[in-house]
Scaffold this motif. Sequence first.
Motif, PDB file in Angstrom:
ATOM      1  N   MET A   1       0.817  -1.303   0.601  1.00 26.72           N
ATOM      2  CA  MET A   1      -0.008   0.334   0.047  1.00 26.72           C
ATOM      3  C   MET A   1       0.444   1.294  -0.086  1.00 26.72           C
ATOM      4  SD  MET A   1      -2.872   1.489   3.001  1.00 26.72           S
ATOM      5  CE  MET A   1      -3.853   3.104   2.359  1.00 26.72           C
ATOM      6  N   THR A   2       0.800   2.459  -1.222  1.00 28.08           N
ATOM      7  CA  THR A   2       1.792   3.715  -0.947  1.00 28.08           C
ATOM      8  C   THR A   2       1.558   4.243   0.242  1.00 28.08           C
ATOM      9  OG1 THR A   2       1.583   3.053  -3.162  1.00 28.08           O
ATOM     10  CG2 THR A   2       2.042   6.077  -2.718  1.00 28.08           C
ATOM     11  N   PRO A   3       1.973   5.057   1.021  1.00 30.20           N
ATOM     12  CA  PRO A   3       2.118   6.001   1.698  1.00 30.20           C
ATOM     13  C   PRO A   3       1.180   7.376   1.437  1.00 30.20           C
ATOM     14  CG  PRO A   3       3.985   5.851   1.837  1.00 30.20           C
ATOM     15  CD  PRO A   3       3.473   4.404   0.833  1.00 30.20           C
ATOM     16  N   LYS A   4       0.554   7.800   2.203  1.00 33.04           N
ATOM     17  CA  LYS A   4       0.094   9.235   1.782  1.00 33.04           C
ATOM     18  C   LYS A   4       1.001  10.474   2.463  1.00 33.04           C
ATOM     19  CE  LYS A   4      -3.895   8.088   0.078  1.00 33.04           C
ATOM     20  NZ  LYS A   4      -4.163   7.929  -1.473  1.00 33.04           N
ATOM     21  N   PHE A   5       1.547  10.958   1.751  1.00 36.39           N
ATOM     22  CA  PHE A   5       2.387  12.206   1.781  1.00 36.39           C
ATOM     23  C   PHE A   5       2.382  13.058   3.117  1.00 36.39           C
ATOM     24  CE2 PHE A   5      -1.093  15.024  -0.167  1.00 36.39           C
ATOM     25  CZ  PHE A   5      -1.500  16.168   0.918  1.00 36.39           C
ATOM     26  N   ASP A   6       1.315  12.391   3.650  1.00 38.89           N
ATOM     27  CA  ASP A   6       0.940  14.061   5.261  1.00 38.89           C
ATOM     28  C   ASP A   6       1.381  12.944   6.075  1.00 38.89           C
ATOM     29  OD1 ASP A   6      -1.398  11.657   5.122  1.00 38.89           O
ATOM     30  OD2 ASP A   6      -3.059  12.833   5.332  1.00 38.89           O
ATOM     31  N   LYS A   7       2.380  11.576   5.687  1.00 34.11           N
ATOM     32  CA  LYS A   7       2.189  10.874   6.985  1.00 34.11           C
ATOM     33  C   LYS A   7       4.389  11.018   7.246  1.00 34.11           C
ATOM     34  CE  LYS A   7      -2.093   9.356   7.288  1.00 34.11           C
ATOM     35  NZ  LYS A   7      -2.995   9.723   8.551  1.00 34.11           N
ATOM     36  N   VAL A   8       4.218  10.298   8.130  1.00 36.12           N
ATOM     37  CA  VAL A   8       5.591  10.538   8.231  1.00 36.12           C
ATOM     38  C   VAL A   8       5.766   9.020   8.957  1.00 36.12           C
ATOM     39  CG1 VAL A   8       7.905  11.241   9.633  1.00 36.12           C
ATOM     40  CG2 VAL A   8       6.114  12.742   8.625  1.00 36.12           C
ATOM     41  N   HIS A   9       7.532   7.780   8.239  1.00 33.03           N
ATOM     42  CA  HIS A   9       6.972   6.822   8.564  1.00 33.03           C
ATOM     43  C   HIS A   9       7.731   6.275   9.894  1.00 33.03           C
ATOM     44  CE1 HIS A   9       8.669   2.013   8.931  1.00 33.03           C
ATOM     45  NE2 HIS A   9       8.383   2.631   6.981  1.00 33.03           N
ATOM     46  N   ARG A  10       6.744   5.828  10.683  1.00 34.21           N
ATOM     47  CA  ARG A  10       8.073   5.593  12.245  1.00 34.21           C
ATOM     48  C   ARG A  10       9.153   4.965  12.274  1.00 34.21           C
ATOM     49  NH1 ARG A  10       7.855   0.607  13.681  1.00 34.21           N
ATOM     50  NH2 ARG A  10       7.599  -1.538  12.285  1.00 34.21           N
ATOM     51  N   ARG A  11       9.577   4.771  11.777  1.00 29.33           N
ATOM     52  CA  ARG A  11      10.959   4.369  11.175  1.00 29.33           C
ATOM     53  C   ARG A  11      11.825   5.694  11.071  1.00 29.33           C
ATOM     54  NH1 ARG A  11      12.838  -1.373  10.710  1.00 29.33           N
ATOM     55  NH2 ARG A  11      14.456  -1.093  11.192  1.00 29.33           N
ATOM     56  N   PHE A  12      11.344   6.470  10.610  1.00 26.10           N
ATOM     57  CA  PHE A  12      12.658   7.773  10.038  1.00 26.10           C
ATOM     58  C   PHE A  12      13.574   8.600  11.085  1.00 26.10           C
ATOM     59  CE2 PHE A  12      12.362  12.893   9.072  1.00 26.10           C
ATOM     60  CZ  PHE A  12      13.098  12.132   8.348  1.00 26.10           C
ATOM     61  N   ASN A  79       5.062   8.729  -4.698  1.00 26.41           N
ATOM     62  CA  ASN A  79       5.549   8.057  -6.026  1.00 26.41           C
ATOM     63  C   ASN A  79       6.826   7.494  -6.137  1.00 26.41           C
ATOM     64  OD1 ASN A  79       2.507   7.408  -5.578  1.00 26.41           O
ATOM     65  ND2 ASN A  79       2.064   8.522  -6.924  1.00 26.41           N
ATOM     66  N   SER A  80       7.285   8.420  -6.432  1.00 28.42           N
ATOM     67  CA  SER A  80       9.146   8.744  -7.166  1.00 28.42           C
ATOM     68  C   SER A  80       9.607   8.476  -5.862  1.00 28.42           C
ATOM     69  CB  SER A  80       9.218  10.134  -7.105  1.00 28.42           C
ATOM     70  OG  SER A  80      10.733   9.632  -7.922  1.00 28.42           O
ATOM     71  N   ALA A  81       8.881   8.609  -4.647  1.00 32.45           N
ATOM     72  CA  ALA A  81      10.219   7.896  -3.946  1.00 32.45           C
ATOM     73  C   ALA A  81      10.167   6.298  -3.453  1.00 32.45           C
ATOM     74  CB  ALA A  81      10.431   8.880  -2.414  1.00 32.45           C
ATOM     75  N   ILE A  82       8.884   5.313  -3.470  1.00 29.51           N
ATOM     76  CA  ILE A  82       8.352   4.022  -3.475  1.00 29.51           C
ATOM     77  C   ILE A  82       9.307   3.516  -4.587  1.00 29.51           C
ATOM     78  CG2 ILE A  82       6.911   2.528  -3.567  1.00 29.51           C
ATOM     79  CD1 ILE A  82       6.718   4.320  -0.916  1.00 29.51           C
ATOM     80  N   ALA A  83       9.181   4.395  -5.784  1.00 32.18           N
ATOM     81  CA  ALA A  83       9.102   3.437  -7.304  1.00 32.18           C
ATOM     82  C   ALA A  83      11.219   3.185  -6.498  1.00 32.18           C
ATOM     83  CB  ALA A  83       9.099   4.468  -8.357  1.00 32.18           C
ATOM     84  N   ASN A 232       5.342   8.911 -20.082  1.00 26.06           N
ATOM     85  CA  ASN A 232       3.982   8.554 -19.711  1.00 26.06           C
ATOM     86  C   ASN A 232       4.435   8.391 -18.429  1.00 26.06           C
ATOM     87  OD1 ASN A 232       1.585   8.531 -19.718  1.00 26.06           O
ATOM     88  ND2 ASN A 232       0.539   6.724 -20.573  1.00 26.06           N
ATOM     89  N   ALA A 233       4.223   8.621 -17.287  1.00 27.21           N
ATOM     90  CA  ALA A 233       4.570   8.638 -16.111  1.00 27.21           C
ATOM     91  C   ALA A 233       3.545   8.869 -15.054  1.00 27.21           C
ATOM     92  CB  ALA A 233       5.724   9.246 -15.693  1.00 27.21           C
ATOM     93  N   PRO A 234       2.229   8.680 -15.135  1.00 23.38           N
ATOM     94  CA  PRO A 234       1.138   9.159 -14.798  1.00 23.38           C
ATOM     95  C   PRO A 234       1.012   9.174 -13.514  1.00 23.38           C
ATOM     96  CG  PRO A 234       0.469   6.484 -15.862  1.00 23.38           C
ATOM     97  CD  PRO A 234       2.419   7.428 -16.220  1.00 23.38           C
ATOM     98  N   ARG A 235       2.292   8.278 -12.453  1.00 26.29           N
ATOM     99  CA  ARG A 235       2.057   8.640 -11.284  1.00 26.29           C
ATOM    100  C   ARG A 235       2.969   9.736 -10.087  1.00 26.29           C
ATOM    101  NH1 ARG A 235       0.466   3.797  -8.197  1.00 26.29           N
ATOM    102  NH2 ARG A 235       1.856   4.514  -6.699  1.00 26.29           N
ATOM    103  N   LEU A 236       3.702   9.943 -12.425  1.00 26.79           N
ATOM    104  CA  LEU A 236       4.558  11.159 -11.262  1.00 26.79           C
ATOM    105  C   LEU A 236       4.121  12.378 -12.024  1.00 26.79           C
ATOM    106  CD1 LEU A 236       8.309   9.497 -12.629  1.00 26.79           C
ATOM    107  CD2 LEU A 236       6.629   9.570  -9.697  1.00 26.79           C
ATOM    108  N   ASN A 237       3.513  12.384 -13.230  1.00 30.15           N
ATOM    109  CA  ASN A 237       2.872  13.728 -13.572  1.00 30.15           C
ATOM    110  C   ASN A 237       1.418  13.109 -14.718  1.00 30.15           C
ATOM    111  OD1 ASN A 237       2.351  15.755 -15.116  1.00 30.15           O
ATOM    112  ND2 ASN A 237       4.710  16.779 -14.815  1.00 30.15           N
ATOM    113  N   SER A 238       0.784  13.958 -14.510  1.00 26.64           N
ATOM    114  CA  SER A 238      -1.094  13.538 -15.149  1.00 26.64           C
ATOM    115  C   SER A 238      -0.302  14.418 -16.292  1.00 26.64           C
ATOM    116  CB  SER A 238      -1.464  14.673 -14.796  1.00 26.64           C
ATOM    117  OG  SER A 238      -1.545  16.094 -14.441  1.00 26.64           O
ATOM    118  N   GLU A 239       0.346  14.806 -17.104  1.00 17.89           N
ATOM    119  CA  GLU A 239       0.729  15.146 -18.376  1.00 17.89           C
ATOM    120  C   GLU A 239       2.048  14.684 -19.055  1.00 17.89           C
ATOM    121  OE1 GLU A 239       1.345  18.949 -18.577  1.00 17.89           O
ATOM    122  OE2 GLU A 239      -0.332  20.329 -17.647  1.00 17.89           O
ATOM    123  N   THR A 240       2.093  14.090 -20.203  1.00 17.77           N
ATOM    124  CA  THR A 240       2.739  13.378 -20.661  1.00 17.77           C
ATOM    125  C   THR A 240       3.827  14.011 -21.317  1.00 17.77           C
ATOM    126  OG1 THR A 240       0.918  11.590 -22.245  1.00 17.77           O
ATOM    127  CG2 THR A 240       3.248  12.049 -23.220  1.00 17.77           C
TER     128      THR A 240
END
Length: 354
Positions: A1-12, A79-83, A232-240
């Motif tokens: 599951m991809t985390p949301k940007f408003d969360k901070v990982h507990r191991r950080f 999403n970029s960080a996860i990739a 074409n990277a829709p998870r990074l940018n909605s535009e081509t």
Amino acid sequence: MTPKFDKVHRRFKLNGNSYNHDALKEVAYSYIKEGEPFERVIGNFVADWLDHNDFIRTNTSGSTGKPKTIEVKKQAMVNSAIATGDYFNISPGDKALLCLPLESIAGKMMLVRAMMLGLELDIVSPSKFPSFDNYKTYDFSAMIPTQLYNSIERVSNIKTIIVGGAPVPIHLLKRIQNIEATVYETFGMTETVSHIAVRKLNHLKDGEQSNVFKLLPNIKISQDDRGCLVINAPRLNSETIVTNDVVNIIGKSEFEWLGRYDNVINSGGVKLYPETIEAKLQPEINQRFLVASKTDKELGEKLIMVLEGERFDIPETVFQGLDKYEKPKEMLFIPKFVETVSGKVQREKTLDLL
């Protein structure tokens, strides 16, 4: 599951200390009020990251046009960080080193990766000679070529290093072959939220090619009618994203970079790519140089070579590896090339010196 940007990982962890969302806000304000200049930049970014907006503003490098300020979605950065984490097998609790300035997307993404992936991040001043703990083992770091060159004797304690901001010169490529760290060159831009592809530069296995970039997950590429890369990277940018990078696509997940469309030279009807010619000549020439062109009545554009430093005679054997039309027809010399802060040669400004 991809985390949301408003969360901070507990191991950080940041410089050895654990922080949750609220505690990180206090760190940001402390950096802004009392920190060194580079820490104030970090504080401002963290404060922006933790605010109510779903985007941050950052400056582009000019890869897809003139440099400008754009809004980047925070979730795209996640999403970029996860990739990146998936590609390099980065795990919570891994130790990372940040020595890049946070004015750049590359610096911002190192911090975002740490917060989202749960890394233990050490931050040091972004210098050409980065000062970090030589005896602490780091799993991951990002550098510009100049930093890697100046730290070459001290990076045995870093397992994986990604290098970007400027092409890796041949003299540095030779030196990293025998170091313990595995080094990758990145390909990307602000619009793609840091890199979308990497190429391995050392510790190559049989069959691996160092000149081929491999795509990260969920990236698709094609070419336009100029032969330039379309992303074409829709998870990074909605535009081509249409770039000015001329490439040779190999299959669905690899490509070879040939050069910038802006720099293509049409000499007597033959298209020549300066960056490709420079790559062929780099092993033969020990100082910095550029391949460019001058207006010519017969050819339209005449291929020239511009070298940094005092004038000297270049032996013909240097050009043996070039194709028929790739050999420069004139040699010019400039005392000092113009550089960006990351050490990348600024072609237009350097050629203006002529």
